[in-house]
Design a protein around this motif. Structure first.
Motif, PDB file in Angstrom:
ATOM      1  N   GLU A 166      37.231  39.108 -10.567  1.00 38.28           N
ATOM      2  CA  GLU A 166      36.005  38.744  -9.849  1.00 38.28           C
ATOM      3  C   GLU A 166      34.860  38.446 -10.802  1.00 38.28           C
ATOM      4  OE1 GLU A 166      36.289  41.173  -5.678  1.00 38.28           O
ATOM      5  OE2 GLU A 166      36.055  42.334  -7.524  1.00 38.28           O
ATOM      6  N   LEU A 167      34.681  39.302 -11.806  1.00 34.05           N
ATOM      7  CA  LEU A 167      33.594  39.072 -12.759  1.00 34.05           C
ATOM      8  C   LEU A 167      33.836  37.792 -13.545  1.00 34.05           C
ATOM      9  CD1 LEU A 167      30.954  39.801 -14.076  1.00 34.05           C
ATOM     10  CD2 LEU A 167      32.209  41.347 -15.620  1.00 34.05           C
ATOM     11  N   ALA A 168      35.060  37.576 -13.983  1.00 32.58           N
ATOM     12  CA  ALA A 168      35.376  36.360 -14.738  1.00 32.58           C
ATOM     13  C   ALA A 168      35.073  35.119 -13.897  1.00 32.58           C
ATOM     14  CB  ALA A 168      36.840  36.361 -15.170  1.00 32.58           C
ATOM     15  N   LYS A 169      35.432  35.161 -12.638  1.00 34.73           N
ATOM     16  CA  LYS A 169      35.179  34.013 -11.758  1.00 34.73           C
ATOM     17  C   LYS A 169      33.681  33.801 -11.554  1.00 34.73           C
ATOM     18  CE  LYS A 169      36.424  32.081  -7.282  1.00 34.73           C
ATOM     19  NZ  LYS A 169      37.208  32.252  -6.061  1.00 34.73           N
ATOM     20  N   ARG A 170      32.952  34.871 -11.280  1.00 32.20           N
ATOM     21  CA  ARG A 170      31.504  34.769 -11.069  1.00 32.20           C
ATOM     22  C   ARG A 170      30.784  34.267 -12.319  1.00 32.20           C
ATOM     23  NH1 ARG A 170      29.415  39.923  -7.484  1.00 32.20           N
ATOM     24  NH2 ARG A 170      30.874  39.630  -5.774  1.00 32.20           N
ATOM     25  N   ALA A 171      31.281  34.692 -13.480  1.00 34.71           N
ATOM     26  CA  ALA A 171      30.637  34.315 -14.745  1.00 34.71           C
ATOM     27  C   ALA A 171      31.169  32.997 -15.298  1.00 34.71           C
ATOM     28  CB  ALA A 171      30.830  35.425 -15.772  1.00 34.71           C
ATOM     29  N   ASP A 172      32.238  32.493 -14.698  1.00 34.01           N
ATOM     30  CA  ASP A 172      32.886  31.267 -15.167  1.00 34.01           C
ATOM     31  C   ASP A 172      33.351  31.419 -16.625  1.00 34.01           C
ATOM     32  OD1 ASP A 172      33.909  28.677 -14.922  1.00 34.01           O
ATOM     33  OD2 ASP A 172      32.053  27.774 -15.674  1.00 34.01           O
ATOM     34  N   VAL A 173      34.063  32.541 -16.855  1.00 33.49           N
ATOM     35  CA  VAL A 173      34.649  32.808 -18.174  1.00 33.49           C
ATOM     36  C   VAL A 173      36.131  33.120 -17.991  1.00 33.49           C
ATOM     37  CG1 VAL A 173      32.479  33.679 -19.160  1.00 33.49           C
ATOM     38  CG2 VAL A 173      34.092  35.294 -18.142  1.00 33.49           C
ATOM     39  N   SER A 174      36.855  33.063 -19.070  1.00 37.42           N
ATOM     40  CA  SER A 174      38.276  33.365 -19.037  1.00 37.42           C
ATOM     41  C   SER A 174      38.510  34.853 -18.766  1.00 37.42           C
ATOM     42  CB  SER A 174      38.897  32.985 -20.385  1.00 37.42           C
ATOM     43  OG  SER A 174      40.121  33.637 -20.580  1.00 37.42           O
ATOM     44  N   LYS A 175      39.376  35.125 -17.791  1.00 39.36           N
ATOM     45  CA  LYS A 175      39.730  36.510 -17.467  1.00 39.36           C
ATOM     46  C   LYS A 175      40.344  37.207 -18.682  1.00 39.36           C
ATOM     47  CE  LYS A 175      43.010  39.017 -14.584  1.00 39.36           C
ATOM     48  NZ  LYS A 175      44.029  38.889 -13.544  1.00 39.36           N
ATOM     49  N   SER A 176      41.208  36.518 -19.395  1.00 40.55           N
ATOM     50  CA  SER A 176      41.872  37.140 -20.550  1.00 40.55           C
ATOM     51  C   SER A 176      40.867  37.443 -21.661  1.00 40.55           C
ATOM     52  CB  SER A 176      43.011  36.268 -21.075  1.00 40.55           C
ATOM     53  OG  SER A 176      42.523  35.028 -21.511  1.00 40.55           O
ATOM     54  N   TYR A 177      39.896  36.542 -21.864  1.00 41.98           N
ATOM     55  CA  TYR A 177      38.891  36.804 -22.901  1.00 41.98           C
ATOM     56  C   TYR A 177      37.991  37.964 -22.482  1.00 41.98           C
ATOM     57  CZ  TYR A 177      35.223  36.301 -26.354  1.00 41.98           C
ATOM     58  OH  TYR A 177      34.327  36.550 -27.362  1.00 41.98           O
ATOM     59  N   LEU A 178      37.586  37.994 -21.208  1.00 43.90           N
ATOM     60  CA  LEU A 178      36.769  39.098 -20.716  1.00 43.90           C
ATOM     61  C   LEU A 178      37.506  40.419 -20.902  1.00 43.90           C
ATOM     62  CD1 LEU A 178      34.389  40.376 -19.246  1.00 43.90           C
ATOM     63  CD2 LEU A 178      35.428  39.649 -17.078  1.00 43.90           C
ATOM     64  N   SER A 179      38.776  40.440 -20.599  1.00 43.19           N
ATOM     65  CA  SER A 179      39.578  41.649 -20.791  1.00 43.19           C
ATOM     66  C   SER A 179      39.615  42.061 -22.257  1.00 43.19           C
ATOM     67  CB  SER A 179      40.997  41.416 -20.266  1.00 43.19           C
ATOM     68  OG  SER A 179      41.795  42.541 -20.479  1.00 43.19           O
ATOM     69  N   THR A 180      39.771  41.093 -23.124  1.00 43.11           N
ATOM     70  CA  THR A 180      39.792  41.374 -24.570  1.00 43.11           C
ATOM     71  C   THR A 180      38.459  41.956 -25.023  1.00 43.11           C
ATOM     72  OG1 THR A 180      41.397  39.635 -24.989  1.00 43.11           O
ATOM     73  CG2 THR A 180      40.069  40.337 -26.861  1.00 43.11           C
ATOM     74  N   VAL A 181      37.371  41.370 -24.560  1.00 43.78           N
ATOM     75  CA  VAL A 181      36.042  41.864 -24.937  1.00 43.78           C
ATOM     76  C   VAL A 181      35.858  43.292 -24.434  1.00 43.78           C
ATOM     77  CG1 VAL A 181      33.551  41.591 -24.523  1.00 43.78           C
ATOM     78  CG2 VAL A 181      34.953  39.591 -25.091  1.00 43.78           C
TER      79      VAL A 181
END
Length: 110
Positions: free
Chosen positions: A19-34
């Motif tokens: 949900e956060l990745a979609k709202r922020a328009d960022v990659s889910k995998s990168y967000l998870s890595t961060v």
């Protein structure tokens, strides 16, 4: 440290990584890595997108004191359980009803 703070703020806001990745328009995998990495160095653009999606400023995101937000970390098992509940589309009211029912069963089975 920034990843941990993003994680805590995401949980506080009741958002899954997806949900956060979609709202922020960022990659889910990168967000998870961060979120999982202590040594990640995300770009200002990435942090801006995350901050906007969380309805906070970049300055708030970069503040050192995570406790400013009143967030308490959950152990991974609780996080997983809460994510399962949320992803099942169970409403808060339905979850409260379930807890009340379980308490009633326990009370009446004694």
């Amino acid at each position: 440290m920034i990843g941990h703070k993003i994680h805590l703020l995401r949980i506080k806001n009741g958002l899954s990584i997806s949900e956060l990745a979609k709202r922020a328009d960022v990659s889910k995998s990168y967000l998870s890595t961060v979120e999982r990495s202590n040594d990640s160095n995300p770009s200002v653009q990435f942090l801006g997108k995350i901050a906007r999606a969380l309805h906070i400023s970049i300055d708030d995101l970069l503040q050192e004191d995570v406790l400013t937000y009143g967030v308490h970390a959950l152990d991974s098992e609780w996080e997983e359980l809460l994510n399962e509940i949320k992803e099942s589309n169970m409403t808060k009211e339905q979850f409260r009803d379930f807890i009340e029912y379980k308490q009633w069963v326990k009370k009446n089975s004694l």
